[in-house]
Write a protein that holds these residues in place. Structure first.
Motif, PDB file in Angstrom:
ATOM      1  N   ASN A   1       0.873  -1.167   0.000  1.00 31.18           N
ATOM      2  CA  ASN A   1       0.000   0.000   0.000  1.00 31.18           C
ATOM      3  C   ASN A   1       0.912   1.219   0.000  1.00 31.18           C
ATOM      4  O   ASN A   1       2.102   1.100  -0.318  1.00 31.18           O
ATOM      5  N   ASP A   2       0.415   2.369   0.373  1.00 38.91           N
ATOM      6  CA  ASP A   2       1.230   3.584   0.345  1.00 38.91           C
ATOM      7  C   ASP A   2       2.282   3.629   1.443  1.00 38.91           C
ATOM      8  O   ASP A   2       3.170   4.476   1.424  1.00 38.91           O
ATOM      9  N   GLU A   3       2.187   2.731   2.420  1.00 42.42           N
ATOM     10  CA  GLU A   3       3.063   2.807   3.588  1.00 42.42           C
ATOM     11  C   GLU A   3       4.023   1.640   3.763  1.00 42.42           C
ATOM     12  O   GLU A   3       5.062   1.784   4.400  1.00 42.42           O
ATOM     13  N   GLU A   4       3.685   0.456   3.239  1.00 45.42           N
ATOM     14  CA  GLU A   4       4.519  -0.716   3.507  1.00 45.42           C
ATOM     15  C   GLU A   4       4.416  -1.752   2.402  1.00 45.42           C
ATOM     16  O   GLU A   4       3.492  -1.748   1.603  1.00 45.42           O
ATOM     17  N   LEU A   5       5.401  -2.631   2.411  1.00 42.61           N
ATOM     18  CA  LEU A   5       5.494  -3.757   1.495  1.00 42.61           C
ATOM     19  C   LEU A   5       5.479  -5.021   2.339  1.00 42.61           C
ATOM     20  O   LEU A   5       6.208  -5.109   3.340  1.00 42.61           O
ATOM     21  N   ILE A   6       4.643  -5.971   1.967  1.00 40.02           N
ATOM     22  CA  ILE A   6       4.601  -7.249   2.661  1.00 40.02           C
ATOM     23  C   ILE A   6       5.040  -8.316   1.671  1.00 40.02           C
ATOM     24  O   ILE A   6       4.468  -8.434   0.577  1.00 40.02           O
ATOM     25  N   VAL A   7       6.070  -9.062   2.049  1.00 41.84           N
ATOM     26  CA  VAL A   7       6.595 -10.130   1.216  1.00 41.84           C
ATOM     27  C   VAL A   7       6.245 -11.448   1.893  1.00 41.84           C
ATOM     28  O   VAL A   7       6.562 -11.657   3.060  1.00 41.84           O
ATOM     29  N   ILE A   8       5.591 -12.322   1.140  1.00 42.10           N
ATOM     30  CA  ILE A   8       5.119 -13.592   1.663  1.00 42.10           C
ATOM     31  C   ILE A   8       5.958 -14.698   1.042  1.00 42.10           C
ATOM     32  O   ILE A   8       6.002 -14.850  -0.186  1.00 42.10           O
TER      33      ILE A   8
END
Length: 120
Positions: free
Chosen positions: A73-80
């Motif tokens: 999103n505009d604030e964070e990256l989530i890597v799965i």
């Protein structure tokens, strides 16, 4: 709202896509001639903030070793990755180090982990 990118070929079973269907936004096809799966189906899903947390354990179980899934999103990256997910900075910094190390342990090529694009 998160943009979640899932390459269908990265999943252990296609059943996971059924769970994501209500969040579906678009799909693009990419030819990857040197890959065992020569055509990738990359799906984009729009996931409300509160729903992503519930999807992470499912995606952690379903993503194949050597692959990753990402959401941002505009604030964070989530890597799965297989068995674990990481909430990191949008820009490459020290928060990426643990994700890269873990990704290498599940055989994801370093070149992919070091350059995660904020696109789906």
């Amino acid at each position: 709202m998160y943009r979640l990118g899932v390459i269908e070929e990265s999943l252990e079973t296609p059943d996971t896509l059924e769970r994501l269907r209500p969040l579906y936004f678009s799909q693009r096809l990419e030819e990857v001639p040197d890959d065992p799966s020569p055509i990738w189906h990359t799906n984009e899903y729009h996931v409300p903030d509160g729903q992503l947390v519930d999807l992470l354990p499912v995606l952690e179980r379903q993503v194949k070793p050597t692959w990753y899934i990402h959401a941002f999103n505009d604030e964070e990256l989530i890597v799965i990755l297989r068995g674990k997910s990481f909430c990191i900075s949008l820009q490459r910094d020290d928060t990426w180090d643990a994700m890269i190390a873990y990704g290498q342990s599940v055989q994801v090529e370093t070149r992919y982990l070091e350059n995660i694009q904020l696109t789906v």
